[in-house]
Design a protein around this motif. Structure first.
Motif, PDB file in Angstrom:
ATOM      1  N   UNK A   1      22.798   1.932  31.749  1.00 15.59           N
ATOM      2  CA  UNK A   1      22.125   1.570  30.509  1.00 15.59           C
ATOM      3  C   UNK A   1      22.947   2.050  29.321  1.00 15.59           C
ATOM      4  N   UNK A   2      23.049   1.209  28.311  1.00 17.24           N
ATOM      5  CA  UNK A   2      23.655   1.594  27.042  1.00 17.24           C
ATOM      6  C   UNK A   2      22.543   1.951  26.064  1.00 17.24           C
ATOM      7  N   UNK A   3      22.711   3.071  25.401  1.00 19.73           N
ATOM      8  CA  UNK A   3      21.762   3.521  24.381  1.00 19.73           C
ATOM      9  C   UNK A   3      22.450   3.319  23.043  1.00 19.73           C
ATOM     10  N   UNK A   4      21.969   2.368  22.250  1.00 16.73           N
ATOM     11  CA  UNK A   4      22.722   1.948  21.066  1.00 16.73           C
ATOM     12  C   UNK A   4      22.407   2.757  19.817  1.00 16.73           C
ATOM     13  N   UNK A   5      21.414   3.656  19.867  1.00 16.15           N
ATOM     14  CA  UNK A   5      21.095   4.484  18.712  1.00 16.15           C
ATOM     15  C   UNK A   5      21.171   5.947  19.095  1.00 16.15           C
ATOM     16  N   UNK A   6      21.840   6.723  18.278  1.00 13.70           N
ATOM     17  CA  UNK A   6      21.929   8.153  18.533  1.00 13.70           C
ATOM     18  C   UNK A   6      20.752   8.828  17.838  1.00 13.70           C
ATOM     19  N   UNK A   7      19.599   8.803  18.503  1.00 14.67           N
ATOM     20  CA  UNK A   7      18.404   9.409  17.913  1.00 14.67           C
ATOM     21  C   UNK A   7      17.508   9.948  19.021  1.00 14.67           C
ATOM     22  N   UNK A   8      16.875  11.059  18.747  1.00 15.45           N
ATOM     23  CA  UNK A   8      15.956  11.654  19.707  1.00 15.45           C
ATOM     24  C   UNK A   8      14.643  10.877  19.693  1.00 15.45           C
ATOM     25  N   UNK A   9      14.177  10.531  20.896  1.00 11.96           N
ATOM     26  CA  UNK A   9      12.928   9.787  20.969  1.00 11.96           C
ATOM     27  C   UNK A   9      12.320   9.950  22.362  1.00 11.96           C
ATOM     28  N   UNK A  10      11.015   9.991  22.402  1.00  8.85           N
ATOM     29  CA  UNK A  10      10.290  10.046  23.667  1.00  8.85           C
ATOM     30  C   UNK A  10       9.262   8.923  23.666  1.00  8.85           C
ATOM     31  N   UNK A  11       9.336   8.017  24.653  1.00  2.83           N
ATOM     32  CA  UNK A  11       8.479   6.841  24.690  1.00  2.83           C
ATOM     33  C   UNK A  11       7.935   6.645  26.101  1.00  2.83           C
ATOM     34  N   UNK A  12       6.650   6.412  26.195  1.00  5.54           N
ATOM     35  CA  UNK A  12       6.029   5.930  27.424  1.00  5.54           C
ATOM     36  C   UNK A  12       5.191   4.731  27.040  1.00  5.54           C
ATOM     37  N   UNK A  13       5.467   3.585  27.660  1.00  3.35           N
ATOM     38  CA  UNK A  13       4.803   2.346  27.242  1.00  3.35           C
ATOM     39  C   UNK A  13       4.761   1.358  28.397  1.00  3.35           C
ATOM     40  N   UNK A  14       3.806   0.431  28.377  1.00 11.27           N
ATOM     41  CA  UNK A  14       3.811  -0.667  29.360  1.00 11.27           C
ATOM     42  C   UNK A  14       5.084  -1.494  29.216  1.00 11.27           C
ATOM     43  N   UNK A  15       5.587  -1.967  30.350  1.00 11.75           N
ATOM     44  CA  UNK A  15       6.837  -2.720  30.349  1.00 11.75           C
ATOM     45  C   UNK A  15       6.535  -4.213  30.378  1.00 11.75           C
ATOM     46  N   UNK A  16       7.169  -4.966  29.458  1.00 11.21           N
ATOM     47  CA  UNK A  16       6.977  -6.405  29.372  1.00 11.21           C
ATOM     48  C   UNK A  16       8.311  -7.105  29.557  1.00 11.21           C
ATOM     49  N   UNK A  17       8.414  -7.874  30.652  1.00 11.43           N
ATOM     50  CA  UNK A  17       9.627  -8.655  30.902  1.00 11.43           C
ATOM     51  C   UNK A  17       9.348 -10.105  30.534  1.00 11.43           C
ATOM     52  N   UNK A  18      10.196 -10.665  29.648  1.00  8.17           N
ATOM     53  CA  UNK A  18      10.047 -12.052  29.225  1.00  8.17           C
ATOM     54  C   UNK A  18      11.143 -12.864  29.910  1.00  8.17           C
ATOM     55  N   UNK A  19      10.717 -13.681  30.873  1.00  5.28           N
ATOM     56  CA  UNK A  19      11.686 -14.402  31.695  1.00  5.28           C
ATOM     57  C   UNK A  19      12.342 -15.542  30.939  1.00  5.28           C
ATOM     58  N   UNK A  20      11.604 -16.167  30.029  1.00 10.90           N
ATOM     59  CA  UNK A  20      12.127 -17.329  29.309  1.00 10.90           C
ATOM     60  C   UNK A  20      12.109 -17.030  27.804  1.00 10.90           C
ATOM     61  N   UNK A  21      13.128 -16.345  27.324  1.00  5.88           N
ATOM     62  CA  UNK A  21      13.074 -15.823  25.950  1.00  5.88           C
ATOM     63  C   UNK A  21      13.444 -16.856  24.884  1.00  5.88           C
ATOM     64  N   UNK A  22      12.758 -18.018  24.885  1.00  4.93           N
ATOM     65  CA  UNK A  22      12.941 -18.933  23.764  1.00  4.93           C
ATOM     66  C   UNK A  22      12.300 -18.327  22.529  1.00  4.93           C
ATOM     67  N   UNK A  23      12.628 -18.855  21.387  1.00  3.29           N
ATOM     68  CA  UNK A  23      12.041 -18.340  20.161  1.00  3.29           C
ATOM     69  C   UNK A  23      10.515 -18.459  20.207  1.00  3.29           C
ATOM     70  N   UNK A  24      10.032 -19.554  20.760  1.00  7.98           N
ATOM     71  CA  UNK A  24       8.591 -19.744  20.839  1.00  7.98           C
ATOM     72  C   UNK A  24       7.944 -18.701  21.740  1.00  7.98           C
ATOM     73  N   UNK A  25       8.570 -18.420  22.882  1.00  9.08           N
ATOM     74  CA  UNK A  25       8.025 -17.415  23.795  1.00  9.08           C
ATOM     75  C   UNK A  25       8.037 -16.024  23.151  1.00  9.08           C
ATOM     76  N   UNK A  26       9.128 -15.692  22.471  1.00 11.25           N
ATOM     77  CA  UNK A  26       9.199 -14.388  21.820  1.00 11.25           C
ATOM     78  C   UNK A  26       8.176 -14.279  20.691  1.00 11.25           C
ATOM     79  N   UNK A  27       8.019 -15.356  19.945  1.00  9.87           N
ATOM     80  CA  UNK A  27       7.092 -15.331  18.806  1.00  9.87           C
ATOM     81  C   UNK A  27       5.641 -15.140  19.246  1.00  9.87           C
ATOM     82  N   UNK A  28       5.268 -15.706  20.386  1.00 13.63           N
ATOM     83  CA  UNK A  28       3.875 -15.619  20.801  1.00 13.63           C
ATOM     84  C   UNK A  28       3.592 -14.424  21.717  1.00 13.63           C
ATOM     85  N   UNK A  29       4.648 -13.723  22.155  1.00  7.16           N
ATOM     86  CA  UNK A  29       4.462 -12.590  23.055  1.00  7.16           C
ATOM     87  C   UNK A  29       3.764 -11.437  22.331  1.00  7.16           C
TER      88      UNK A  29
END
Length: 491
Positions: A112-140
């Motif tokens: 994994x590449x971590x693109x921001x050098x910042x301290x952060x702690x996150x726990x969250x539900x994982x959402x995989x978008x199989x068909x990332x068209x603009x419409x799919x992303x907009x309504x997700x």
């Protein structure tokens, strides 16, 4: 009517007398042979790419100070030396950081590449978008979720120098702002073919982390940032499993390194105006030793920015031969490649009265591309902060090198944001009339191929002539160039 005419004739005579009393600039003191000698010395492998915060940067700074003394510059740094030392504060991702999706743990930099050098702690539900068209992303529904998808390069301009190094940033700018605005807790990009190519090129910079000066923003201040990550395409199958959680515990660690500005001065001749100065600016650092291209791993930085560093020495010799009414101040900034840190430090901790600096003439990369072309950034709105200074520079170009000027790179709409990437910016932001001389990017930018043998030394001489002629005008005018009212940058 005769009286008006006589008055006009009298005014013309006075103006002519003043013009004749001002000496012509000593352009003959700017010599191609001396520039060539200095360039091949400064951009040699001996200095190992002059990386900021290393002994190599300190070594080249000592070399520059010796050359400045030989050119006739008086020391204008701290404690009657040519040097102004400051600290670089480096933040990087700690190896104890962890990324986990479902039952799979992903190792930083390998998986994994971590693109921001910042301290952060996150726990969250994982959402995989199989068909990332603009419409799919907009309504997700992304609020509070870690969103993963494979991005598309559609709409991204890859017709730029070294697109592999910039691709991750281009993708982030395309998608991240909207997703974060909608409340995404994390963004995970799955590498497409170009993303895989970019991975190797981006890795060294991301591993290095970010740099700042003391008092600048640190990683600890950035804890509210949602992480933006990249995974290899091979991870896709594991990501498809439903009901997974995303957990990230990203920590940073901090180090401090020395850097230095090199500063010299030619005093002016006017008893009053000599208390003011025109500042000539460049940077001496480059990228050091990094991942190899072919058999070479030394990023010599001949154009970026040994070209301007040696041009400043040539300009200094001209001012030493014939000083102006105002003083000429020369600053070779350290750690420009780390985020304009040397100029930011000097603008906040000047070795002269900051109000005495009447203009900044900065150069960055002046030795490549078409021999008859160049660019002057800060010449048009919203980047122009002094119309009077711009007119002096344009007049100097007409009198001297007569470059055809590229105006596209100075536009706020240019995708490179080139105006914001050199040391004049630190001075423009505090209200000093500032210009940026450059001959723009080329394919060898930030590669080991940026070597002295590829430089057009005659072109460096011509840009040095242009900068000097502009500075000569500023040094000798009765009235300092004014800042345009209402100046405000777009960012």
């Amino acid at each position: 009517m005769k009286y008006i005419c006589l008055s006009f004739l009298c005014f013309t005579c006075v103006a002519s007398s003043v013009a004749q009393s001002l000496k012509a600039p000593a352009t003959a003191s700017i010599r191609e042979a001396e520039i060539r000698k200095d360039l091949f010395a400064m951009a040699a492998d001996h200095f190992r790419g002059r990386e900021a915060g290393t002994l190599d940067e300190l070594k080249v700074s000592m070399w520059l100070a010796n050359q400045a003394a030989a050119a006739g510059l008086e020391p204008a740094g701290d404690d009657n030396t040519y040097f102004q030392f400051f600290s670089l504060v480096r933040n990087r991702i700690s190896p104890v950081s962890s990324i986990k999706i479902g039952d799979v743990t992903y190792k930083a930099w390998q998986d994994v590449l971590i693109t921001q050098t910042s301290q952060v702690s996150v726990t969250a539900p994982f959402l995989f978008i199989a068909n990332p068209t603009k419409e799919e992303l907009d309504k997700a529904d992304v609020k509070g979720k870690a969103v993963a998808f494979r991005p598309t390069a559609q709409g991204i301009n890859l017709n730029v120098s070294l697109p592999e190094r910039r691709y991750l940033g281009y993708v982030s700018r395309k998608y991240a702002a909207d997703l974060l605005r909608r409340g995404a807790a994390a963004i995970i990009f799955i590498a497409d073919d170009f993303g895989e190519k970019s991975w190797v090129q981006s890795l060294p910079n991301l591993q290095r982390g970010t740099y700042n000066i003391p008092g600048g923003q640190s990683a600890a201040v950035q804890q509210s940032r949602a992480p933006i990550l990249w995974l290899h395409a091979s991870a896709v199958e594991a990501l498809k499993a439903p009901g997974q959680n995303f957990t990230a515990s990203i920590f940073t660690e901090q180090f401090e390194y020395p850097s230095v500005n090199v500063i010299g001065k030619i005093p002016g001749t006017d008893p009053v105006l000599s208390k003011e100065c025109v500042l000539f600016s460049g940077h001496q650092d480059h990228d050091g030793v990094r991942q190899p291209y072919g058999n070479d791993s030394i990023y010599n930085g001949a154009d970026d920015n040994a070209s301007v560093s040696v041009a400043l020495l040539a300009i200094a010799r001209a001012f030493h031969k014939q000083p102006g009414r105002r003083s000429a101040l020369f600053v070779w900034h350290g750690a420009e490649e780390r985020g304009l840190l040397g100029s930011r430090w000097y603008a906040a901790h000047p070795t002269v009265d900051i109000n005495s600096i009447v203009a900044v003439l900065n150069g960055d990369m002046i030795g490549r591309n078409n021999p008859d072309s160049a660019a002057l950034l800060g010449a048009q709105s919203p980047h122009r902060n002094s119309t009077e200074l711009v007119e002096m520079a344009l007049s100097a170009n007409r009198e001297g090198p007569k470059f055809k000027l590229d105006t596209l790179w100075d536009k706020a709409t240019h995708n490179e944001g080139w105006y914001f990437r050199s040391d004049h910016l630190s001075y423009a932001r505090i209200g000093i009339p500032s210009l940026f001389y450059t001959t723009l990017l080329h394919p060898d930018y930030h590669t080991p191929m940026d070597e002295a043998s590829r430089i057009d030394v005659k072109k460096i001489e011509k840009v040095a002539d242009w900068m000097y002629r502009t500075g000569w005008k500023v040094a000798n005018t009765d009235k300092r160039p004014a800042v345009d009212p209402g100046f405000k940058l777009e960012r």
